[in-house]
Write an enzyme that holds these catalytic residues in place. Structure first.
Site, PDB file in Angstrom:
ATOM      1  N   LYS A  65       0.816  -1.213   0.000  1.00 56.45           N
ATOM      2  CA  LYS A  65       0.000   0.000   0.000  1.00 56.45           C
ATOM      3  C   LYS A  65       0.856   1.273   0.000  1.00 56.45           C
ATOM      4  O   LYS A  65       0.449   2.277  -0.568  1.00 56.45           O
ATOM      5  CB  LYS A  65      -1.019   0.013   1.135  1.00 56.45           C
ATOM      6  CG  LYS A  65      -0.433  -0.072   2.529  1.00 56.45           C
ATOM      7  CD  LYS A  65      -1.547  -0.178   3.548  1.00 56.45           C
ATOM      8  CE  LYS A  65      -1.011  -0.096   4.968  1.00 56.45           C
ATOM      9  NZ  LYS A  65       0.094  -1.042   5.265  1.00 56.45           N
ATOM     10  N   ARG A  84      -5.513   2.826  11.645  1.00 58.99           N
ATOM     11  CA  ARG A  84      -5.171   1.423  11.855  1.00 58.99           C
ATOM     12  C   ARG A  84      -6.039   0.792  12.938  1.00 58.99           C
ATOM     13  O   ARG A  84      -5.884  -0.395  13.220  1.00 58.99           O
ATOM     14  CB  ARG A  84      -3.709   1.326  12.280  1.00 58.99           C
ATOM     15  CG  ARG A  84      -2.791   0.768  11.187  1.00 58.99           C
ATOM     16  CD  ARG A  84      -1.398   0.799  11.753  1.00 58.99           C
ATOM     17  NE  ARG A  84      -0.463  -0.050  11.111  1.00 58.99           N
ATOM     18  CZ  ARG A  84       0.480   0.380  10.265  1.00 58.99           C
ATOM     19  NH1 ARG A  84       0.521   1.622   9.897  1.00 58.99           N
ATOM     20  NH2 ARG A  84       1.366  -0.462   9.802  1.00 58.99           N
ATOM     21  N   ARG A 131      12.180  -7.120   1.738  1.00 53.84           N
ATOM     22  CA  ARG A 131      12.007  -5.668   1.695  1.00 53.84           C
ATOM     23  C   ARG A 131      13.256  -4.962   2.227  1.00 53.84           C
ATOM     24  O   ARG A 131      13.872  -5.409   3.183  1.00 53.84           O
ATOM     25  CB  ARG A 131      10.790  -5.303   2.550  1.00 53.84           C
ATOM     26  CG  ARG A 131      10.282  -3.916   2.287  1.00 53.84           C
ATOM     27  CD  ARG A 131       8.803  -3.868   2.458  1.00 53.84           C
ATOM     28  NE  ARG A 131       8.449  -3.494   3.826  1.00 53.84           N
ATOM     29  CZ  ARG A 131       7.281  -2.953   4.150  1.00 53.84           C
ATOM     30  NH1 ARG A 131       6.366  -2.738   3.244  1.00 53.84           N
ATOM     31  NH2 ARG A 131       7.027  -2.664   5.401  1.00 53.84           N
TER      32      ARG A 131
HETATM   33  P1  AMP Z   1       4.267   1.181   8.578  1.00 49.77           P
HETATM   34  O1  AMP Z   1       5.470   1.793   7.981  1.00 49.77           O
HETATM   35  O2  AMP Z   1       2.974   1.863   8.134  1.00 49.77           O
HETATM   36  O3  AMP Z   1       4.182  -0.314   8.359  1.00 49.77           O
HETATM   37  O4  AMP Z   1       4.353   1.410  10.153  1.00 49.77           O
HETATM   38  C1  AMP Z   1       5.405   0.907  10.927  1.00 49.77           C
HETATM   39  C2  AMP Z   1       5.006   0.861  12.394  1.00 49.77           C
HETATM   40  O5  AMP Z   1       4.671   2.188  12.832  1.00 49.77           O
HETATM   41  C3  AMP Z   1       3.774   0.029  12.704  1.00 49.77           C
HETATM   42  O6  AMP Z   1       4.070  -1.338  12.859  1.00 49.77           O
HETATM   43  C4  AMP Z   1       3.320   0.676  14.016  1.00 49.77           C
HETATM   44  O7  AMP Z   1       4.130   0.279  15.098  1.00 49.77           O
HETATM   45  C5  AMP Z   1       3.591   2.147  13.769  1.00 49.77           C
HETATM   46  N1  AMP Z   1       2.426   2.824  13.159  1.00 49.77           N
HETATM   47  C6  AMP Z   1       2.335   3.360  11.918  1.00 49.77           C
HETATM   48  N2  AMP Z   1       1.117   3.893  11.710  1.00 49.77           N
HETATM   49  C7  AMP Z   1       0.407   3.686  12.844  1.00 49.77           C
HETATM   50  C8  AMP Z   1      -0.917   3.992  13.256  1.00 49.77           C
HETATM   51  N3  AMP Z   1      -1.800   4.598  12.436  1.00 49.77           N
HETATM   52  N4  AMP Z   1      -1.286   3.639  14.517  1.00 49.77           N
HETATM   53  C9  AMP Z   1      -0.435   3.018  15.358  1.00 49.77           C
HETATM   54  N5  AMP Z   1       0.816   2.685  15.021  1.00 49.77           N
HETATM   55  C10 AMP Z   1       1.248   3.010  13.781  1.00 49.77           C
END
Ligand code: AMP
Length: 214
Positions: free
Chosen positions: A13, A88, A127
């Site tokens: 995404k 999320r 990745r």
């Molecule tokens: P991502 O790069 O979107 O996969 O995010 C990496 C990590 O950041 C996730 O595994 C969460 O620990 C934290 N994170 C990112 N977005 C959120 C969110 N909307 N709510 C809570 N934790 C988040």
């Protein structure tokens, strides 16, 4: 155009969100990127977020929601934005809806990039991410031009701590428990669209453009 990208971690995404942002000239808002930038800059928020991220857990809603609400109020978001990794949880989605309702607006598209768990686990191991500029690659499907070096800024690319296999399974569990309910939430609002995320990246993007321009 106000778009939410939904999907498991590693569904692609983020890559799609960046392309949508480029094509429609709207900001790409990734909460993961915002947290990683804070970690890199050693901010208080970064220190708190890292504890959760390293364990594959979600950062608490109270640290996450205000951040996004402040961001979407900025001038460059007037013509829309693409949210990547937010909301999320149901409370995050409700906070977003409440903030938009206040200014007489609402989300228009929630696009679910659908990929089965088995594919995700394989993908995440390959990745690679640049911790300097946030660019992401994959050793097979999106390799860097020079091995281990970011095409965009020349820094080293690495397997993020939270992309390590033991953390990936945890993140998938968290996704199913806390994030997947958003699919029904947006289905009820009538704005949910699904695309098959196992297809090649270009085909996924074409499918998304068709949805946005239908
Ligand atoms: P991502 O790069 O979107 O996969 O995010 C990496 C990590 O950041 C996730 O595994 C969460 O620990 C934290 N994170 C990112 N977005 C959120 C969110 N909307 N709510 C809570 N934790 C988040």
């Amino acid at each position: 155009m106000k778009i939410i990208m939904l999907g498991a971690p590693g569904a692609g995404k983020g890559t799609q969100a960046k392309q949508i942002a480029d094509k429609y000239k709207i900001p790409h808002i990734s909460t993961g990127d915002i947290f990683r930038a804070n970690i890199k800059n050693g901010t208080e928020l970064g220190k708190k977020a890292k504890e959760y991220m390293d364990q594959g857990a979600l950062v608490p809603d109270e640290l996450t929601c205000d951040l996004v609400m402040d961001r979407i109020k900025q001038d460059d978001c007037k013509n829309g934005f693409v949210l990547d990794g937010f909301p999320r949880t149901i409370p995050q989605a409700e906070a977003l809806d409440a903030a938009l309702t206040k200014i007489g607006e609402k989300m228009e598209f929630a696009i679910d990039v659908d990929v089965p768990d088995e594919n995700i686990v394989n993908r995440m191991g390959g990745r690679r991410a640049c911790l300097n500029c946030g660019a992401t690659y994959h050793i097979v499907s999106i390799p860097t031009k020079k091995e281990g070096i970011c095409d965009r800024c020349g820094s080293e690319v690495v397997l993020r701590d939270d992309d390590k296999p033991e953390t990936v399974q945890k993140r998938l569990n968290v996704y199913h428990e806390q994030t997947q309910p958003l699919i029904d939430y947006y289905k009820k609002q009538g704005i949910l669209k699904s695309v098959d995320g196992t297809k090649p990246m270009e085909d996924v993007f074409t499918a998304i453009v068709q949805i946005l321009e239908a």
